[in-house]
Every structure is written in C-alpha cells, then in structure tokens.
Motif scaffolding. Structure first.
Motif, PDB file in Angstrom:
ATOM      1  N   HIS A 111      45.454  17.129  -5.099  1.00  0.00           N
ATOM      2  CA  HIS A 111      45.983  16.544  -6.116  1.00  0.00           C
ATOM      3  C   HIS A 111      46.489  15.184  -6.455  1.00  0.00           C
ATOM      4  CE1 HIS A 111      48.744  17.155  -9.781  1.00  0.00           C
ATOM      5  NE2 HIS A 111      49.586  16.801  -9.086  1.00  0.00           N
ATOM      6  N   HIS A 115      45.267  11.897  -8.675  1.00  0.00           N
ATOM      7  CA  HIS A 115      46.226  10.849  -9.494  1.00  0.00           C
ATOM      8  C   HIS A 115      45.616   9.513  -9.208  1.00  0.00           C
ATOM      9  CE1 HIS A 115      49.374  12.902 -11.627  1.00  0.00           C
ATOM     10  NE2 HIS A 115      49.584  13.796 -10.605  1.00  0.00           N
ATOM     11  N   TYR A 132      52.671   6.204  -6.710  1.00  0.00           N
ATOM     12  CA  TYR A 132      52.473   7.505  -7.434  1.00  0.00           C
ATOM     13  C   TYR A 132      53.729   8.065  -7.390  1.00  0.00           C
ATOM     14  CZ  TYR A 132      51.347  12.711  -7.193  1.00  0.00           C
ATOM     15  OH  TYR A 132      51.498  13.798  -7.757  1.00  0.00           O
ATOM     16  N   ASN A 137      56.626  14.190  -6.809  1.00  0.00           N
ATOM     17  CA  ASN A 137      56.060  13.419  -5.899  1.00  0.00           C
ATOM     18  C   ASN A 137      56.555  11.876  -5.956  1.00  0.00           C
ATOM     19  OD1 ASN A 137      53.816  15.199  -4.628  1.00  0.00           O
ATOM     20  ND2 ASN A 137      53.501  15.281  -6.810  1.00  0.00           N
ATOM     21  N   ASP A 287      50.099  15.210 -15.184  1.00  0.00           N
ATOM     22  CA  ASP A 287      48.888  16.134 -14.419  1.00  0.00           C
ATOM     23  C   ASP A 287      47.830  16.465 -15.530  1.00  0.00           C
ATOM     24  OD1 ASP A 287      50.412  16.202 -12.272  1.00  0.00           O
ATOM     25  OD2 ASP A 287      51.327  18.180 -12.385  1.00  0.00           O
TER      26      ASP A 287
HETATM   27 FE   FE2 Z   1      51.043  15.424 -10.206  1.00  0.00          FE
END
Ligand code: FE2
Length: 330
Positions: A111, A115, A132, A137, A287
């Motif tokens: 994941h 990104h 990020y 996160n 996302d």
């Molecule tokens: Fe994410």
C-alpha cells in the motif's frame, strides 16, 4: 509492446477502491467507496463488512468507467498490506476470485509503495524524497538501491491520526476540520515538539493539545498551535532527508497531501534550498484503487506475480520489504 491493462483493488482501511490503468500510464477508472463510522474511529470488522457489501458493484462500475471488457484485463492486483487484517482479506478474496475467473495472474502490492508510485506517475518527478502522510501512516522514504528505504517514520501515532483525534475531541470531526478551525486561530501555544533524527512522535503533542482544550483554551488557538507544530516537524524531517541524500525533489503523498498549510511550509523549505516540491493530485491523495492498479502493472511488467495460495495478506508489511525492479534512478 501491445497495451497492457491492470485492475487493482484497494482495501487496507476505510476505502474499498477499484482502479483500472494501462501501460501508457493512463488511469481508465478509479472508483472508490469509503466506509464512514457513525462515531469515533474505524472498526476493522465493520469496515470489512462494508467492503464485502460494495465489492461486486464497485468492480462492475470500474469496468464500465474504464470501457474495458473483463477479458481485456491482463493482471489483477490487490493491497497485500500494511493495513487492517479483516479489510485486507476482503480485498484479497475479491482479487483472487477475479484472477481465477478471468484466468489472469494475481499481483500483490504494498500500500505504501502504491502511494509513492501514483505520486511519481501523476507528478512526473524522477528521484524524490517522499513524505507520505495520512491517517494511518507517517513516513519519509526514498528509493535507494532498489528499495524504498525508511529514512524516518512516526514512533507512535500517524500525523493524520493526531489531527483527526484532536478534531473529534474538539467537536469538529476528522481532517480537514482541524485545519479549518486553525484558520481562525490567533494565538500559538508551545506544544511538545518531538523530532529524533528523521523520526517523529505525535502522541505527547496530542495529549498536550487535548489538555489545553480541557483547561478552556480556545479550540481555534489550540488547533492552530497543533497544526503548526505537526507541519513544522514534518517539514524539518523532510529537509533533513533531502540534505542527507542530496536530492532535489520532494514528493508529498497520502491523505494529508491535501493540506494547504503543510504544502505552504514545505514550499518555503524547498525554495530556500533550491529543491522542487511535487504534490499528488487530490483524487489520488487518499486511498484509491488506481494506485494499486498502477503499482500492480509495474510489478506485472517486472514479472512479479504470485500464486493465489501464496497470497496471504500481510497486515504489517513494511515498505522496504518490497524489491523495486522497475526504477533504477534511486
Ligand atoms: Fe493509505
């Protein structure tokens, strides 16, 4: 080489998304549905039930939006981790079923790598340090010898989680509410500023901000103090990473990339040191299925496919576990 098409499924947390991309770097479809809890944070089982309920419909809609037939898809990608186990398993199950039904290979995508890769695709930056930042996160990373190395990360909660939690306590809700509230602030309180090398820590900061609220400080002033402190910390570690690796590009990705104030601070830092700042477009900041499809396509073209029986989800997979075969600029 003829055109290759990849379908990707995202389901690490509150979003179930399906993207379709092709090997010319075009996003043909990006359909996302987000589970919104009635109150508080995400409950993993409820989120996974939401994903299971919408999966078939979102997949159908993505095919329609992309204008491709199921038989045109060359590979099926999914988020293998990191994320919430029940949510990841729902996406993985849908991907395995689709892969078997279409007779097309399955591709596992990290994941966090996704990104970064959608940020590189949509901004055209080449060899960036990547910040990020999202609800779950906080990571400073860059490609060095075939892997996205973890240069810095949060030692406790994510930056987005800190701002979401504060917003909920202050009664305005998750981001971008805290940032909106901060725009009305006039006074800055000193709050714990925790940077260790390129790592950051936000939990003490959140506790201190919530304490100020409970003592009667004006919520807009506390919001201003909190956002300025969080964004300053993120700016400091990004600058350190740029200096450490002698890089001249900074790429901002993840849900918090939508923050105007964070962008402003990073812009000032970058222009001071002659670096360029790139920001992922809003629709690819949170996302989304497209980022999984695109990264899945890169893996597929590099020969990285997995057997369904080996596709168990990896809720704690780290970004530096993944070998990046398609980019040798780092
Ligand atoms: Fe994410």
């Amino acid at each position: 080489m003829s055109r290759v098409v990849c379908l990707g499924i995202e389901s690490t947390a509150h979003t179930f998304g399906v993207g379709v991309v092709d090997s010319e770097g075009r996003v043909l479809a990006n359909v996302n549905r987000t589970y919104k809890p009635a109150s508080g944070g995400i409950h993993p089982r409820e989120a996974s039930q939401h994903h299971a309920a919408v999966a078939a419909e979102v997949i159908r809609e993505a095919f329609r939006e992309a204008g491709v037939e199921p038989g045109d898809v060359d590979a099926v990608a999914f988020s293998i981790g990191p994320g919430m186990g029940p949510c990841l398993r729902t996406g993985a199950t849908a991907a395995r079923a689709l892969s078997l039904r279409l007779g097309k290979p399955l591709v596992a995508v990290n994941h966090a790598v996704a990104h970064v890769e959608i940020g590189k695709l949509t901004t055209g930056c080449r060899s960036p340090v990547v910040l990020y930042v999202a609800g779950g996160n906080t990571l400073v990373t860059s490609l060095v010898e075939g892997r996205y190395r973890v240069l810095g990360e949060t030692l406790d909660i994510a930056a987005g989680n800190c701002l979401d939690s504060f917003g909920i306590t202050a009664g305005v809700g998750p981001m971008p509410a805290a940032e909106k509230l901060a725009e009305k602030g006039e006074r800055i309180y000193e709050l714990p500023y925790r940077v260790k090398g390129m790592d950051v820590s936000f939990s003490g900061l959140l506790t201190a901000a919530e304490k100020l609220l409970s003592e009667g400080a004006k919520p807009e002033d506390v919001a201003l103090s909190l956002t300025e402190t969080v964004y300053s910390m993120l700016t400091e570690v990004s600058e350190r990473a740029l200096a450490y690796l002698s890089r001249e590009e900074l790429l901002l990705v993840g849900g918090l990339a939508r923050s105007k104030r964070l962008m402003q601070m990073l812009e000032i830092m970058c222009s001071d040191r002659g670096a360029r700042l790139f920001r992922v477009p809003d629709e690819y900041a949170g996302d989304n299925g497209a980022m999984i499809a695109w990264t899945g396509l890169l893996h597929y073209l590099a020969g990285d496919v997995i057997k369904p029986e080996e596709s168990r989800v990896r809720p704690r997979q780290r970004i530096d576990e993944v070998l990046i075969k398609w980019d040798n600029r780092g």
